[in-house]
Design a protein around this motif. Structure first.
Motif, PDB file in Angstrom:
ATOM      1  N   VAL A  73      -0.593  30.127 -11.610  1.00  0.00           N
ATOM      2  CA  VAL A  73      -1.434  30.677 -10.541  1.00  0.00           C
ATOM      3  C   VAL A  73      -2.011  32.020 -10.984  1.00  0.00           C
ATOM      4  O   VAL A  73      -1.292  33.032 -11.002  1.00  0.00           O
ATOM      5  CB  VAL A  73      -0.631  30.848  -9.236  1.00  0.00           C
ATOM      6  CG1 VAL A  73      -1.564  31.315  -8.108  1.00  0.00           C
ATOM      7  CG2 VAL A  73       0.073  29.553  -8.855  1.00  0.00           C
ATOM      8  N   GLU A  90      -6.329  35.980  -9.202  1.00  0.00           N
ATOM      9  CA  GLU A  90      -7.491  35.772  -8.341  1.00  0.00           C
ATOM     10  C   GLU A  90      -7.278  34.577  -7.408  1.00  0.00           C
ATOM     11  O   GLU A  90      -7.708  34.594  -6.249  1.00  0.00           O
ATOM     12  CB  GLU A  90      -8.750  35.549  -9.192  1.00  0.00           C
ATOM     13  CG  GLU A  90      -9.216  36.756  -9.981  1.00  0.00           C
ATOM     14  CD  GLU A  90      -8.376  37.008 -11.234  1.00  0.00           C
ATOM     15  OE1 GLU A  90      -7.565  36.124 -11.605  1.00  0.00           O
ATOM     16  OE2 GLU A  90      -8.515  38.096 -11.827  1.00  0.00           O
ATOM     17  N   GLU A  91      -6.610  33.546  -7.912  1.00  0.00           N
ATOM     18  CA  GLU A  91      -6.342  32.378  -7.076  1.00  0.00           C
ATOM     19  C   GLU A  91      -5.327  32.711  -5.987  1.00  0.00           C
ATOM     20  O   GLU A  91      -5.426  32.236  -4.852  1.00  0.00           O
ATOM     21  CB  GLU A  91      -5.828  31.229  -7.946  1.00  0.00           C
ATOM     22  CG  GLU A  91      -5.853  29.879  -7.264  1.00  0.00           C
ATOM     23  CD  GLU A  91      -5.549  28.737  -8.209  1.00  0.00           C
ATOM     24  OE1 GLU A  91      -5.218  27.637  -7.717  1.00  0.00           O
ATOM     25  OE2 GLU A  91      -5.632  28.937  -9.442  1.00  0.00           O
ATOM     26  N   ALA A 109      -7.287  34.550  -3.321  1.00  0.00           N
ATOM     27  CA  ALA A 109      -8.162  33.667  -2.544  1.00  0.00           C
ATOM     28  C   ALA A 109      -7.369  32.839  -1.538  1.00  0.00           C
ATOM     29  O   ALA A 109      -7.882  32.493  -0.470  1.00  0.00           O
ATOM     30  CB  ALA A 109      -8.930  32.744  -3.496  1.00  0.00           C
ATOM     31  N   ALA A 110      -6.116  32.506  -1.867  1.00  0.00           N
ATOM     32  CA  ALA A 110      -5.306  31.668  -0.978  1.00  0.00           C
ATOM     33  C   ALA A 110      -4.558  32.467   0.077  1.00  0.00           C
ATOM     34  O   ALA A 110      -3.986  31.887   0.998  1.00  0.00           O
ATOM     35  CB  ALA A 110      -4.298  30.864  -1.806  1.00  0.00           C
ATOM     36  N   PHE A 166       1.663  26.671  -3.685  1.00  0.00           N
ATOM     37  CA  PHE A 166       1.094  26.251  -4.968  1.00  0.00           C
ATOM     38  C   PHE A 166       1.978  25.218  -5.664  1.00  0.00           C
ATOM     39  O   PHE A 166       1.469  24.286  -6.298  1.00  0.00           O
ATOM     40  CB  PHE A 166       0.870  27.468  -5.863  1.00  0.00           C
ATOM     41  CG  PHE A 166      -0.347  28.264  -5.485  1.00  0.00           C
ATOM     42  CD1 PHE A 166      -1.616  27.806  -5.807  1.00  0.00           C
ATOM     43  CD2 PHE A 166      -0.230  29.455  -4.794  1.00  0.00           C
ATOM     44  CE1 PHE A 166      -2.748  28.531  -5.463  1.00  0.00           C
ATOM     45  CE2 PHE A 166      -1.355  30.190  -4.437  1.00  0.00           C
ATOM     46  CZ  PHE A 166      -2.618  29.725  -4.768  1.00  0.00           C
ATOM     47  N   LYS A 204       1.428  21.844  -3.997  1.00  0.00           N
ATOM     48  CA  LYS A 204       0.094  21.310  -4.311  1.00  0.00           C
ATOM     49  C   LYS A 204       0.143  20.475  -5.587  1.00  0.00           C
ATOM     50  O   LYS A 204      -0.557  19.460  -5.715  1.00  0.00           O
ATOM     51  CB  LYS A 204      -0.902  22.462  -4.455  1.00  0.00           C
ATOM     52  CG  LYS A 204      -2.357  22.033  -4.550  1.00  0.00           C
ATOM     53  CD  LYS A 204      -3.260  23.276  -4.591  1.00  0.00           C
ATOM     54  CE  LYS A 204      -4.724  22.881  -4.655  1.00  0.00           C
ATOM     55  NZ  LYS A 204      -5.607  24.083  -4.689  1.00  0.00           N
TER      56      LYS A 204
END
Length: 634
Positions: free
Chosen positions: A432, A435-436, A439-440, A465, A468
């Motif tokens: 991860v 930036e991700e 964003a989440a 994450f 997912k």
């Protein structure tokens, strides 16, 4: 897994609870309802349905004196989405018969006969609908084991029943009517911190009953809601119900100076401890079996894809579950002079098992690696971990993602491959980037609500994450040949519960240091008492947002009862060093089934093992109980 909603509001031209003017409060309620449906539909992508019930009657307000035809309508709407993990075909909820309505979000693993081709929600609805009186509902629920949340409308009595299982393994949130928001809501997941509904976790203390007939006759839903709501006890003294409540921790103190277990070698254990080890293996084995068998298999065109995954850190809890999902039941059948061995694998051998391992790019940790290691893992420990990884053939990775859980995960998947022959283990590296993560953050905060602490966010991010399941795999730790991979498994095994039941936290050692064995017993009871109010509802909301279901073999009420009933010194020994005395019974079980490396792994909290905690320098000093910003503050 399902997403369920029950909403109740009043349509009345005089009472003023809800007006019918387009763009007024009624329109705002409809908009809120649609947003809730979208959030809850994500939990059940296979089917969705809704059902309306309208209860009409004479208005109790002032208008009755001037207009006898004035009516108030209680408008009930039931919505459910379905993730098909039982039966031969998707079942569209809500279930409805003779005016009764049932929304079910759960799994029945014990206490109700459900064949492989049947749906447990259908079977349970039939059982409830056939009760001679709704007073028998606690007896029925007290005999079934499994995670659940449900809503049941009984048309004859105009009463609404709703509850979560005694451990609170499935989420159900409640909004109670207020003057500003005069409607009632139940939902598996909310839309976050919203002014239109103040959601909180439904208590697991009992089965709730809302008398809609009484509520309709009162002058306003908000003013009379509390007097129309009762909580029914799950159990009575008339009959022993195996799953009506949590077992109590065995309070017997151990004999003076119980013998020390200085080795995990199962061949030299005291008799009572050896028996407990065997029983733990049997209980956990059956719990895992019940949670991985009879999952609807995919069409032949999708053969070879995983149906089951493990949230995998490489620690002892997740490794034991992975091993048990792989293993087989073996029995010897004796017919005359002939003996037959029977083998039945929990997960078919030709089906992979996914091991989901998450790692975060943590700017604060990277800064520590650049500027120094103050406040982080001791340098000697970090070097030891990296050296062990290289010794085991693990290729060097970017330090951004070589977090503690990645190191132990890569080591442990090799042990599973050595002892679990014939199984494909997909070690899914979920990396991860920062930036991700950023964003989440907002959507995860909304999903985990009403959880809202910094610690909630750290844990929720790791679960979000990992579940997912989008990452990459390599089929040996010494290989650089990566392939993009997204897990197809919709059943995720989670090791939550072992630390609480078997004494895996540092506070258990502290309790022994300050108050002896009695302190450990008291701490274990406190752990058990607060399981329903801590992580489970939040974790359910986060993981199920991907249309997946988490299952907790350690939190089977059968396993909980077994472990709670054991004498304290059989489960742990805080006199021994870490990696031996903490969760001692589980370590002995792991050693007995051949998991030598896993049996000595030390405890790592998920948020620290994955580096999802304290992502920025300013968060390093923030405590776990610090509240995340509210909508108003933002």
């Amino acid at each position: 897994m399902c997403g369920i909603i029950c909403s109740l509001h009043v349509g009345c031209s005089s009472c003023g609870d809800i007006d019918n003017i387009r763009g007024g409060p009624d329109e705002a309620f409809r908009e809120l309802s649609e947003r809730l449906k979208v959030a809850n539909a994500a939990r059940g992508p296979d089917a969705q349905g809704s059902h309306h019930v309208r209860i009409q009657g004479t208005c109790p307000g002032e208008a009755q004196a001037t207009n006898e035809n004035e009516t108030c309508t209680l408008d009930l709407e039931f919505f459910a989405s379905e993730l098909r993990l039982r039966g031969d075909a998707p079942i569209v909820q809500p279930h409805e018969q003779d005016g009764d309505v049932f929304c079910w979000n759960g799994e029945v693993f014990e206490g109700l006969a459900v064949n492989a081709d049947e749906n447990d929600g259908v079977k349970l609805f039939q059982s409830i609908h056939s009760l001679s009186a709704m007073d028998d509902l606690p007896f029925l629920l007290g005999k079934i084991e499994g995670p659940y949340a449900f809503v049941y409308y009984h048309a004859a009595s105009r009463k609404l029943y709703f509850a979560r299982d005694p451990l609170g393994r499935r989420s159900l949130l409640i909004h109670k009517p207020s003057v500003s928001n005069p409607y009632f809501l139940l939902a598996s997941v909310s839309i976050g911190d919203d002014q239109g509904c103040i959601m909180e976790e439904l208590s697991t203390e009992g089965i709730f009953c809302l008398d809609l007939g009484k509520l309709r006759e009162s002058n306003g839903v908000a003013q009379n809601f509390d007097s129309s709501l009762t909580c029914i006890s799950r159990h009575t003294g008339q009959e022993t119900l195996p799953f009506a409540k949590l077992s109590r921790v065995n309070t017997a103190l151990p004999p003076d100076a119980p013998p020390l277990v200085l080795s995990l070698d199962p061949a030299i254990l005291p008799y009572d401890l050896a028996i407990a080890v065997d029983h733990l293996i049997d209980h956990l084995d059956r719990s895992v079996m019940l949670r991985v068998e009879n999952i609807p298999r995919k069409p032949s065109s999708e053969k070879g894809k995983a149906q089951v995954a493990v949230l995998f850190s490489g620690g002892i809890d997740s490794t034991v579950l992975a091993f048990l999902a792989h293993r087989y039941l073996d029995a010897i059948l004796h017919f005359g002079v002939s003996y037959y061995f029977v083998f039945s694998r929990h997960v078919p051998l030709d089906e992979p098992i996914d091991l989901l391992n998450v790692a975060f790019e943590n700017p604060r940790k990277i800064q520590v690696q650049t500027d120094g290691n103050i406040g982080a893992i001791p340098k000697r420990e970090k070097k030891r971990q990296l050296k062990a990884a290289e010794t085991n053939g693990i290729v060097k990775e970017s330090t951004s993602y070589m977090v503690p859980d990645r190191v132990t995960g890569l080591q442990e998947v090799e042990e599973l491959r050595r002892i679990c022959h014939g199984r494909t283990w997909n070690f899914v590296e979920v990396d991860v980037p920062y930036e991700e993560f950023q964003a989440a953050r907002a959507p995860v905060e909304a999903i985990m609500f009403p959880g809202r602490t910094v610690m909630d966010l750290s844990l929720a991010m790791a679960l979000y994450f990992a579940s997912k399941g989008a990452g990459r795999v390599r089929f040996s730790s010494a290989s650089n040949d990566y392939q993009p991979y997204t897990s197809t498994a919709r059943v995720l095994l989670n090791g939550l519960g072992s630390d609480e039941l078997l004494g895996g936290y540092g506070r258990h050692r502290t309790a022994y240091a300050t108050r002896g064995w009695q302190g450990v017993i008291d701490e274990l009871q406190l752990e058990l008492d607060r399981i329903p109010t801590r992580n489970l509802g939040r974790d359910d909301r986060v993981i199920s947002s991907h249309g997946k279901e988490t299952r907790h073999p350690f939190l089977s009420l059968t396993v909980v009862s077994f472990l709670a009933g054991l004498p304290v010194h059989i489960k742990l020994d805080p006199r021994l060093e870490l990696g031996l005395g903490d969760k001692m019974l589980l370590r002995l079980a792991a050693r007995k089934v051949g998991l030598l490396e896993a049996s000595v792994r030390k405890k790592k909290a998920m948020q620290f093992g994955s580096h999802s905690a304290r992502m920025e320098a300013g968060e390093a000093e923030r405590r776990g109980d610090l509240m995340i910003r509210t909508v108003a503050e933002a």
